[in-house]
Design a protein around this motif. Structure first.
Motif, mmCIF file in Angstrom:
data_model
loop_
_atom_site.group_PDB
_atom_site.id
_atom_site.type_symbol
_atom_site.label_atom_id
_atom_site.label_comp_id
_atom_site.label_asym_id
_atom_site.label_seq_id
_atom_site.Cartn_x
_atom_site.Cartn_y
_atom_site.Cartn_z
ATOM 1 N N THR A 103 87.458 -18.350 42.381
ATOM 2 C CA THR A 103 87.802 -17.996 41.801
ATOM 3 C C THR A 103 89.350 -17.926 40.670
ATOM 4 O O THR A 103 89.784 -18.210 39.776
ATOM 5 N N ASP B 48 90.811 -21.138 37.908
ATOM 6 C CA ASP B 48 92.201 -21.210 36.685
ATOM 7 C C ASP B 48 93.046 -21.676 36.176
ATOM 8 O O ASP B 48 94.309 -20.658 35.567
ATOM 9 N N THR C 198 95.117 -24.779 35.706
ATOM 10 C CA THR C 198 95.586 -25.083 34.750
ATOM 11 C C THR C 198 95.736 -24.350 33.394
ATOM 12 O O THR C 198 96.520 -24.147 32.615
ATOM 13 N N ALA C 199 95.278 -23.274 33.680
ATOM 14 C CA ALA C 199 94.425 -22.568 31.979
ATOM 15 C C ALA C 199 95.585 -20.781 31.975
ATOM 16 O O ALA C 199 95.711 -20.154 31.397
ATOM 17 N N SER C 200 95.808 -20.355 33.510
ATOM 18 C CA SER C 200 96.455 -18.784 33.848
ATOM 19 C C SER C 200 97.658 -19.116 34.315
ATOM 20 O O SER C 200 97.097 -19.460 35.425
ATOM 21 N N PRO C 201 98.211 -18.428 33.888
ATOM 22 C CA PRO C 201 99.636 -17.799 34.549
ATOM 23 C C PRO C 201 100.027 -17.749 35.923
ATOM 24 O O PRO C 201 100.118 -17.828 36.665
ATOM 25 N N ARG C 202 98.986 -16.715 35.405
ATOM 26 C CA ARG C 202 98.962 -15.913 36.881
ATOM 27 C C ARG C 202 97.939 -16.091 37.987
ATOM 28 O O ARG C 202 98.836 -16.043 39.047
ATOM 29 N N ALA C 203 96.848 -17.335 37.659
ATOM 30 C CA ALA C 203 96.521 -17.691 38.435
ATOM 31 C C ALA C 203 97.480 -18.675 39.246
ATOM 32 O O ALA C 203 96.968 -19.009 40.722
#
Length: 770
Positions: free
Chosen positions: A685, A689, A691-696
C-alpha cells in the motif's frame, strides 16, 4: 538361478531353486530310480557274474546319488540348509549300513542280528528327526500352546493307527530270538516317531505345508509299512533280499528325493481359523476314539490304545484352549466397542452400525440419527469436579435408554456427546423422540446428595430424506446440533438452506487435509531483484492448491479454512518442505537462490518448529542462510514472548527472518529492536503510492533509513510500474518485487524467466522484463 531366486524373494517366498536345476535333478533322480529298479529285477532273477555285481551296486548307486541330491538342495536353500544337510547325513548313514551289508555280511552264511549294518541303518532316524525339526523351525517361528497340542494330537493319532495296523502284533510275536525281535521292532518304532513328528508338523503348518512336507510324510508312511513287514519276516525267518520290500524302501527314499526336488516355501503359516481350526484335531480325536472302542471289542493293541488315549487327552486340552481363546476374543471384541465410563457402545460400534443403517436406506427403509450434546457440562466439571461429571455421564445413559425402542442404538461418541440411531423414523417421529429425551434429562439427577438438572441440544438428520449415506447423516445431525446449541432451541432437524454451508465446509476440510498429505499443493515463485546490482536476489514461495475438480486454487480460497480448523501448521510445514526441495533442484542446476516462505501463527508459537525446519534443511541439503521465514506484525503481538524464543532459535540456526506487510500492523520500535529479524518487507500500500503521494514517499524513506540503521534489509513489494522501481532505486531500497518484474510463476517458468533476466551491474532493472 540367481534371477529366479530374486523373483522368489520379491514374491514373499524363499529363494526358489532354478527351473533348470530342478529339471536336471529330476532327470538324475529318474536315472537313479531306474537303476535301482533294474537292480531289484536282477536280484529277483538271481543274476550272477558281472550282472550280479551290477545288480548289487544299483541300490548303492541310488543311495549315493540321493546323498548328492540332498547336499545340492542344501546348497541352493540357505534358509533351511541345515535341515537338508541332516537329511543327507541320514541317507549317508543308511548307505554306510548298506555298504557293510553288501561287501561284508552278504558273504556270511549266518548274518548276526543285530549287526554293524543295523547301526548304520538306525543312524538314519535321529538324523532325519533333526532334519525335520530344523525344517519345521524354519517355517514356524513361534509355537503357541494350541500349536503344541495340535501336533501332539496329530502325531499320537498317526502313531496309534500305524501301531494298530501291525506293530503291536509284531511286538507280541514269540518267534525268533530276543535280539532279533528287538532289532526288527526298532525300525518300525523309529518310523512311528518320524511319522508322528511329520503328522504333528503338518497339523501345525496347515494348508501352507507344500510339496516338501507331503512327500516326506508319504515316504515315512512307506517306511512304516515296509519296516513292519520286514520285522515280521525277520522274526518268522521268511525275509529274502531283493523282494518287494526292497522296492518299498526304494520308493520311500525316492519320496525323500522328490521332497528335495520341490520348490521351497517359507513365511508365515496358513492355519485354519474359527471352527476350521478344530477340524484336524477333531478328526484325529474321532479316529483315536474308534481305536479305543475297537480295543474294548477285542483284545486290542496296548501300544495303540495308549497312543490313542494320549491323542484324546491332548484333543480335550486343545478344545479347552480353543474355547478359552474364543471367550477372550469375544470379551476383547466387546471391550473394543464399549465405552469404559458409561458401558454404552462407543464410536467404533457406532460406525459399524452406520453400515447397517446404510444398507437399510439402500433397501428403501428409513432411519434417523440424533446427536445429543449436554448443555453447560463444562461448567459442571469446573465447578463440581470431574468425578461429579463422570457420575452424571454414567446416569445419562440409563435415563436416555428408557425413552428408546428395543432396536434403537444409544452410544457415547466422546465427552458429553451421545448419539441415537433409530430405524423407521421420519423427521416428525425423530423430533418427538428428541423432545422426550430432553424432557427425561431435565428430571433431577441425584449426585452425592445434590440434585442436578441437565439440558441438552439435539441435532436430527433423517434418511433418505436428507441423505442416503449414513456417514453424511451423522455430519448433518452434528451440524443441526450446533445450530440447536447456538439458538438454545433444544432439538433441531437438519435444514439444507441453514446448515448446508457447514456441511460443505466439513467436506472442504477433509479435501484440504488430503491435499496436504497427498501432494496436491504446488508452489509458484515470485522473483525478488536487488536494485543495486539488477540481479535476482531470491524468490518468495506462494502456495497453490491443484484441486482435482476445481482446478488451481489461490491461497484466499483455503488459507482461512486451514487457519480455522488447525491445519495451518501442517500446511506451512508442507510448503517449507516443497520450497527447500525446489531450492535444492535449482542449486543442482547451478542457480543459487534464497527462498522466502510465509509462516503461520501456529508455527510461530510452536517450540518444536525450529527443530522441524532444521530437519527439513538437513533432509534437502540446503544451507540455513538460503531460507527466509516471513512473519506478520500481528502474529508477533499474539504471543510475543514465545514468538521471540522461536525466532531466536531460528536465527541462531542461520535462518533469515522477515517482517512481512510492515507498516500495516501494530508497528512498535520497542519490539522491532528486540526481535531477531534480518529484513523488513514494506507493505504494497505504501509502495503503490510512492510516486503519487508525498506522504507515502516520506513513509518509504523513513522506513528505509530505520531498516538500514538497524542493519536490516528493506524489501519493497508491490512494484507495478517502472517509475516505482526507479523511485525505489533512487531512495536506496535494497530489494524489490512486484508484477512489473514478474508474476508468481511455476518453477520451470521461473527458471526460463531467470535465464532471460540479464541486467548489467549498477542498473535499476529492465523494465517490464516479466
Amino acid at each position: 538361478m540367481v534371477e529366479l531366486a530374486q523373483r522368489g524373494e520379491r514374491a514373499g517366498h524363499a529363494p526358489r531353486p532354478a527351473g533348470r536345476w530342478l529339471r536336471v535333478v529330476r532327470v538324475v533322480a529318474a536315472v537313479l530310480g531306474g537303476a535301482y529298479v533294474a537292480s531289484l529285477v536282477a536280484l529277483g532273477l538271481e543274476a550272477t557274474g558281472v550282472l550280479g555285481v551290477l545288480a548289487g551296486g544299483g541300490k548303492l548307486l541310488f543311495l549315493a546319488g540321493l546323498v548328492a541330491l540332498l547336499v545340492t538342495r542344501a546348497l541352493v536353500s540357505p534358509h533351511d540348509r541345515a535341515a537338508w544337510l541332516c537329511f543327507a547325513a541320514a541317507v549317508a548313514s543308511y548307505l554306510a549300513g548298506a555298504l557293510l551289508q553288501q561287501f561284508h555280511y552278504a558273504g556270511l552264511a549266518v548274518v548276526p542280528r543285530p549287526s554293524w549294518a543295523d547301526l548304520g541303518w538306525m543312524g538314519l532316524y535321529p538324523l532325519a528327526c533333526a532334519g525335520l525339526l530344523l525344517l519345521f523351525r524354519a517355517r514356524v517361528q513361534r509355537l503357541t500352546p494350541s500349536m503344541w497340542l495340535d501336533g501332539v494330537v496329530g502325531g499320537c493319532t498317526a502313531a496309534a493307527l500305524a501301531s494298530a495296523s501291525g506293530l503291536g502284533a509284531l511286538l507280541r510275536a514269540d518267534d525268533g530270538s530276543v535280539g532279533t525281535s528287538l532289532t526288527a521292532a526298532a525300525y518300525p518304532v523309529a518310523d512311528l516317531l518320524l511319522l508322528a513328528l511329520i503328522a504333528g508338523a503338518i497339523t501345525v503348518i496347515g494348508r501352507g505345508a507344500g510339496g516338501v512336507w507331503w512327500w516326506l510324510s508319504g515316504g515315512m508312511g512307506l517306511f512304516v509299512v515296509t519296516d513292519v513287514v520286514y520285522a515280521h519276516q525277520v522274526v518268522t525267518g521268511s525275509f529274502t533280499s531283493g523282494g518287494p520290500l526292497d522296492l518299498g524302501w526304494g520308493l520311500a527314499f525316492a519320496s525323500l528325493g522328490m521332497a528335495a526336488c520341490q520348490a521351497p516355501r517359507s513365511g508365515s503359516t496358513r492355519r485354519l481359523r474359527g471352527v476350521g481350526s478344530l477340524a484336524i484335531p477333531g478328526a484325529c480325536s474321532l479316529a483315536a476314539l474308534v481305536l479305543l472302542f475297537l480295543g474294548y471289542l477285542d483284545e486290542g493293541d496296548p501300544l495303540a490304545g495308549v497312543l490313542a488315549l494320549c491323542a484324546v487327552l491332548a484333543a480335550l486340552a486343545r478344545t479347552g484352549l480353543t474355547f478359552r481363546d474364543v471367550r477372550a476374543l469375544a470379551d476383547s471384541r466387546r471391550q473394543a466397542r464399549t465405552d469404559d465410563l458409561t458401558g454404552l457402545p462407543n464410536r467404533r460400534r457406532v460406525f459399524e452400525a452406520l453400515a447397517t443403517v446404510e444398507q437399510q436406506l439402500a433397501a428403501g427403509g428409513a432411519a434417523a440419527v440424533l446427536v445429543i450434546d449436554l448443555d453447560r457440562f463444562k461448567e459442571i466439571n469446573d465447578s463440581l469436579g470431574h468425578s461429579v461429571g463422570d457420575a452424571l455421564l454414567r446416569q445419562v445413559g440409563p435415563r436416555l435408554q428408557t425413552q428408546l425402542r428395543r432396536g434403537d442404538l444409544l452410544a457415547r461418541l466422546a465427552g458429553d456427546e451421545f448419539v441415537v440411531l433409530a430405524a423407521e423414523l421420519d423427521d416428525t417421529g425423530a423430533l418427538a423422540l428428541a423432545e422426550r429425551l430432553c424432557a427425561a434429562l431435565r428430571q433431577p439427577f441425584r449426585l452425592g446428595g445434590m440434585s442436578l438438572s441437565v439440558d441438552a441440544s439435539i441435532g436430527i438428520a433423517v434418511g433418505p430424506q436428507h441423505s442416503t449415506s449414513a456417514e453424511e447423516l451423522m455430519q448433518m445431525a452434528d451440524l443441526a446440533m450446533y445450530c440447536a446449541k447456538s439458538a438454545r432451541q433444544g432439538a433441531v432437524v437438519y435444514d439444507e438452506h441453514r446448515d448446508g454451508s457447514g456441511r460443505y465446509r466439513l467436506e472442504a476440510v477433509d479435501q484440504l487435509r488430503r491435499a496436504i498429505s497427498d501432494g496436491e499443493l504446488v508452489l509458484h515463485f515470485q522473483p525478488k531483484v536487488a536494485l543495486a546490482t539488477g540481479r535476482i536476489d531470491g524468490v518468495e514461495a506462494l502456495v497453490r492448491w491443484q484441486h482435482p475438480t476445481r482446478g488451481l486454487l489461490f491461497p484466499d480460497a483455503f488459507i482461512d479454512l486451514a487457519e480455522s480448523v488447525g491445519l495451518m501448521s501442517a500446511l506451512t510445514s508442507r510448503v517449507v518442505g516443497l520450497a527447500l526441495a525446489q531450492r535444492r533442484a535449482w542449486a543442482d542446476a547451478g542457480r543459487e537462490l534464497v527462498v522466502a516462505v510465509n509462516v503461520s501463527p501456529s508455527n510461530l508459537v510452536d517450540e518444536h518448529f525450529p527443530d522441524e525446519v532444521a530437519q527439513l534443511l538437513d533432509q534437502h541439503g540446503v544451507p540455513a542462510g538460503a531460507l527466509v521465514l516471513e512473519v506478520t506484525e500481528s502474529l508477533l503481538m499474539e504471543d510475543r514472548e514465545r514468538a521471540v524464543r522461536v525466532l531466536a532459535r531460528l536465527r541462531d540456526a542461520g535462518v533469515g527472518v522477515s517482517i512481512d506487510d510492515y507498516g500495516t500492523g501494530y508497528s512498535s520500535l520497542a519490539y522491532l529492536a528486540e526481535l531477531p529479524v534480518t529484513e523488513l518487507k514494506l507493505d504494497r500500500t505504501f509502495v503503490a503510492d510512492l510516486t503519487a503521494s508525498p506522504r507515502a514517499a516520506a513513509i518509504v524513506t523513513s522506513t528505509l533509513r530505520l531498516a538500514h540503521a538497524l542493519g536490516l534489509t528493506l524489501v519493497a513489494e508491490g512494484a507495478e510500474d517502472q517509475a516505482t522501481v526507479d523511485a525505489l532505486a533512487a531512495l536506496g531500497c535494497d530489494v524489490v518485487q512486484g508484477y512489473h518484474l514478474s508474476r508468481p510463476l511455476p518453477p520451470e517458468q521461473l527458471a526460463a524467466w531467470a535465464d532471460r533476466w540479464d541486467v548489467p551491474a549498477g542498473t535499476t532493472g529492465r523494465g517490464a522484463a516479466g
